[in-house]
Design an enzyme around this catalytic site. Structure first.
Site, PDB file in Angstrom:
ATOM      1  N   GLY A  10       0.838  -1.206   0.000  1.00  0.00           N
ATOM      2  CA  GLY A  10       0.000   0.000   0.000  1.00  0.00           C
ATOM      3  C   GLY A  10       0.866   1.247   0.000  1.00  0.00           C
ATOM      4  CB  VAL A  12       3.648   2.780   4.619  1.00  0.00           C
ATOM      5  CG1 VAL A  12       5.004   2.729   5.314  1.00  0.00           C
ATOM      6  CG2 VAL A  12       2.770   3.843   5.267  1.00  0.00           C
ATOM      7  CG  ASN A  94      -3.611  -3.516  11.665  1.00  0.00           C
ATOM      8  OD1 ASN A  94      -4.363  -3.879  10.752  1.00  0.00           O
ATOM      9  ND2 ASN A  94      -3.147  -2.285  11.747  1.00  0.00           N
ATOM     10  CG  HIS A 174       4.197   5.812  16.325  1.00  0.00           C
ATOM     11  ND1 HIS A 174       4.753   7.025  16.018  1.00  0.00           N
ATOM     12  CD2 HIS A 174       3.364   5.521  15.295  1.00  0.00           C
ATOM     13  CE1 HIS A 174       4.267   7.452  14.872  1.00  0.00           C
ATOM     14  NE2 HIS A 174       3.417   6.552  14.409  1.00  0.00           N
TER      15      HIS A 174
HETATM   16  P1  NAI Z   1      -2.501   1.018   3.053  1.00  0.00           P
HETATM   17  O1  NAI Z   1      -3.921   0.683   3.290  1.00  0.00           O
HETATM   18  O2  NAI Z   1      -2.147   1.944   1.966  1.00  0.00           O
HETATM   19  O3  NAI Z   1      -1.670  -0.334   2.811  1.00  0.00           O
HETATM   20  C1  NAI Z   1      -1.826  -1.479   3.583  1.00  0.00           C
HETATM   21  C2  NAI Z   1      -1.689  -2.672   2.658  1.00  0.00           C
HETATM   22  O4  NAI Z   1      -1.695  -3.866   3.451  1.00  0.00           O
HETATM   23  C3  NAI Z   1      -2.832  -2.788   1.647  1.00  0.00           C
HETATM   24  O5  NAI Z   1      -2.313  -2.780   0.329  1.00  0.00           O
HETATM   25  C4  NAI Z   1      -3.476  -4.113   1.985  1.00  0.00           C
HETATM   26  O6  NAI Z   1      -3.983  -4.808   0.866  1.00  0.00           O
HETATM   27  C5  NAI Z   1      -2.322  -4.846   2.632  1.00  0.00           C
HETATM   28  N1  NAI Z   1      -2.745  -5.993   3.435  1.00  0.00           N
HETATM   29  C6  NAI Z   1      -3.822  -6.090   4.246  1.00  0.00           C
HETATM   30  N2  NAI Z   1      -3.859  -7.315   4.806  1.00  0.00           N
HETATM   31  C7  NAI Z   1      -2.769  -7.985   4.361  1.00  0.00           C
HETATM   32  C8  NAI Z   1      -2.241  -9.273   4.591  1.00  0.00           C
HETATM   33  N3  NAI Z   1      -2.872 -10.147   5.392  1.00  0.00           N
HETATM   34  N4  NAI Z   1      -1.097  -9.647   3.956  1.00  0.00           N
HETATM   35  C9  NAI Z   1      -0.460  -8.770   3.127  1.00  0.00           C
HETATM   36  N5  NAI Z   1      -0.911  -7.529   2.871  1.00  0.00           N
HETATM   37  C10 NAI Z   1      -2.057  -7.148   3.476  1.00  0.00           C
HETATM   38  O7  NAI Z   1      -1.943   1.550   4.452  1.00  0.00           O
HETATM   39  P2  NAI Z   1      -0.575   2.347   4.703  1.00  0.00           P
HETATM   40  O8  NAI Z   1      -0.839   3.792   4.668  1.00  0.00           O
HETATM   41  O9  NAI Z   1       0.468   1.772   3.820  1.00  0.00           O
HETATM   42  O10 NAI Z   1      -0.277   1.956   6.238  1.00  0.00           O
HETATM   43  C11 NAI Z   1       0.112   0.646   6.550  1.00  0.00           C
HETATM   44  C12 NAI Z   1       0.273   0.469   8.060  1.00  0.00           C
HETATM   45  O11 NAI Z   1       1.369   1.264   8.519  1.00  0.00           O
HETATM   46  C13 NAI Z   1      -0.938   0.944   8.883  1.00  0.00           C
HETATM   47  O12 NAI Z   1      -1.158   0.069   9.963  1.00  0.00           O
HETATM   48  C14 NAI Z   1      -0.496   2.307   9.389  1.00  0.00           C
HETATM   49  O13 NAI Z   1      -1.189   2.704  10.551  1.00  0.00           O
HETATM   50  C15 NAI Z   1       0.969   2.031   9.644  1.00  0.00           C
HETATM   51  N6  NAI Z   1       1.806   3.225   9.734  1.00  0.00           N
HETATM   52  C16 NAI Z   1       2.759   3.225  10.715  1.00  0.00           C
HETATM   53  C17 NAI Z   1       3.628   4.276  10.853  1.00  0.00           C
HETATM   54  C18 NAI Z   1       4.693   4.226  11.898  1.00  0.00           C
HETATM   55  O14 NAI Z   1       5.323   5.240  12.187  1.00  0.00           O
HETATM   56  N7  NAI Z   1       4.982   3.097  12.468  1.00  0.00           N
HETATM   57  C19 NAI Z   1       3.525   5.465  10.000  1.00  0.00           C
HETATM   58  C20 NAI Z   1       2.530   5.346   8.956  1.00  0.00           C
HETATM   59  C21 NAI Z   1       1.696   4.257   8.849  1.00  0.00           C
HETATM   60  C1  2OP Z   2       1.722   8.342  11.541  1.00  0.00           C
HETATM   61  O1  2OP Z   2       2.315   8.713  12.562  1.00  0.00           O
HETATM   62  C2  2OP Z   2      -0.423   7.181  11.326  1.00  0.00           C
HETATM   63  O2  2OP Z   2       1.269   6.319  12.712  1.00  0.00           O
HETATM   64  C3  2OP Z   2       1.004   7.029  11.557  1.00  0.00           C
HETATM   65  O3  2OP Z   2       1.685   9.017  10.508  1.00  0.00           O
END
Ligand code: NAI
Ligand code: 2OP
Length: 310
Positions: A10, A12, A94, A174
């Protein structure tokens, strides 16, 4: 050639994969449940290679077994925050996804280092460590690198100075209780306390704590991804090239900072094998109390998911 697998193609995950490819330092595989999507994005990225001067292999798959022979595995699969949604609300959704991926990593890439990104990030790192049984050195969470980059950007914007010269460190889980450490923030070695007043520092620290929500509220349909994806890629680079950068990462603490058996963002040396060392800063009593409070929030999440892991 080293290989990084990114679970979740997705926003990220794809950003992280593209940054890694652009740096031309490892082959990259993206794995996602959506049929055709990781393959399509991989092909698109490969076609940007001639324009961006990189030649590494970029592949996409719907098969978890494609993570075999990976040196580092970045986990971004799962749901992202929507406006008004707390990171902890993502927990129930998740945990199943991350546990399933962790089982596959244990089976197919037992020697890899995991960089956890999926939220709530510190709790998901705990899930990955429990399910894989990996030593704590090989399960590191990405959040502090992002939160510190946000703090750095805000400091540079406030002062009208180059962000490249700004150095800063944000510790803790976080979430809104993360712990920015302004007294360690500098611009080319000059403490920011010499460059702005206490009210401005408090304002920027607060904006950093709410940095994720600020972007969620603007985007409305998802959360940030350019800085998060690049932060995860930065960690992969430190590990693959044994750069031994001092970076804030979420690791399981083993008595450091007076905390045990809880994932929390602290400064670590990141290089070959993952986390090489936890660096214990001499925090003030107030900073230590804030860190402890932040870690207790993560511990609560860990206890909530524990029943799902047996
Ligand atoms: P997104 O929705 O764009 O991408 C997530 C992807 O995971 C989707 O393409 C989806 O099809 C895929 N997915 C879902 N279930 C799956 C599975 N069982 N196996 C493989 N792929 C699967 O979301 P985005 O924006 O990429 O965010 C992803 C995660 O990262 C979220 O949980 C978000 O909260 C987290 N995040 C964490 C941050 C941090 O600082 N640690 C910062 C930004 C986002
Ligand atoms: C962020 O800090 C949502 O954890 C994500 O952007």
């Amino acid at each position: 050639m080293a290989r990084v697998t990114v679970f979740g193609a997705g926003n990220v995950g794809a950003t992280c994969a593209h940054v890694l490819a652009q740096r031309d330092m490892c082959d990259v595989t993206m794995i996602d449940v959506v049929e055709g999507m990781p393959q399509g994005k991989a092909l698109d990225m490969r076609q940007s290679g001639p324009l961006q001067d990189f030649g590494v292999e970029v592949a996409g798959s719907n098969d978890y077994a494609a993570c075999a022979v990976s040196d580092v595995i970045v986990v971004t699969a799962g749901l992202a925050r929507k406006p008004g949604m707390d990171r902890m609300e993502l927990l129930q959704k998740n945990v199943g996804i991350v546990a399933g991926i962790s089982k596959a990593i244990r089976e197919h890439a037992p020697k890899s280092v995991i960089v956890m990104v999926t939220n709530p990030l510190d709790v998901m790192a705990f899930v990955a460590k429990k399910v894989t049984g990996f030593p704590r050195e090989r399960v590191v969470g990405m959040a502090g690198v992002l939160d510190s980059a946000r703090f750095r950007a805000f400091i540079a914007m406030e002062l009208g100075m180059s962000v490249v010269d700004v150095s800063a460190m944000v510790l803790g889980g976080h979430g809104d209780s993360m712990v920015p450490l302004p007294r360690y923030a500098t611009v080319n070695g000059v403490p920011i306390t010499e460059l702005m007043d206490a009210a401005a520092i408090a304002r920027l620290s607060d904006r950093t704590r709410k940095g994720g929500a600020e972007i969620v509220n603007l985007l409305k349909t998802g959360s940030a991804y350019y800085a998060p994806g690049t932060s995860a890629a930065q960690m992969c680079e430190a590990i693959l090239k044994n750069r031994r950068h001092l970076l804030p990462c979420s690791v399981e603490l083993n008595g450091e900072y007076g905390l045990r058996d809880v994932f929390c963002g602290v400064p670590v040396v990141l290089g070959h094998g993952g986390m090489q060392k936890v660096v214990e800063l001499k925090l003030s009593a107030a900073e230590l109390a804030e860190l402890g409070k932040s870690a207790e929030g993560v511990r609560k999440g860990q206890e909530e998911v524990r029943p799902f892991l047996t």
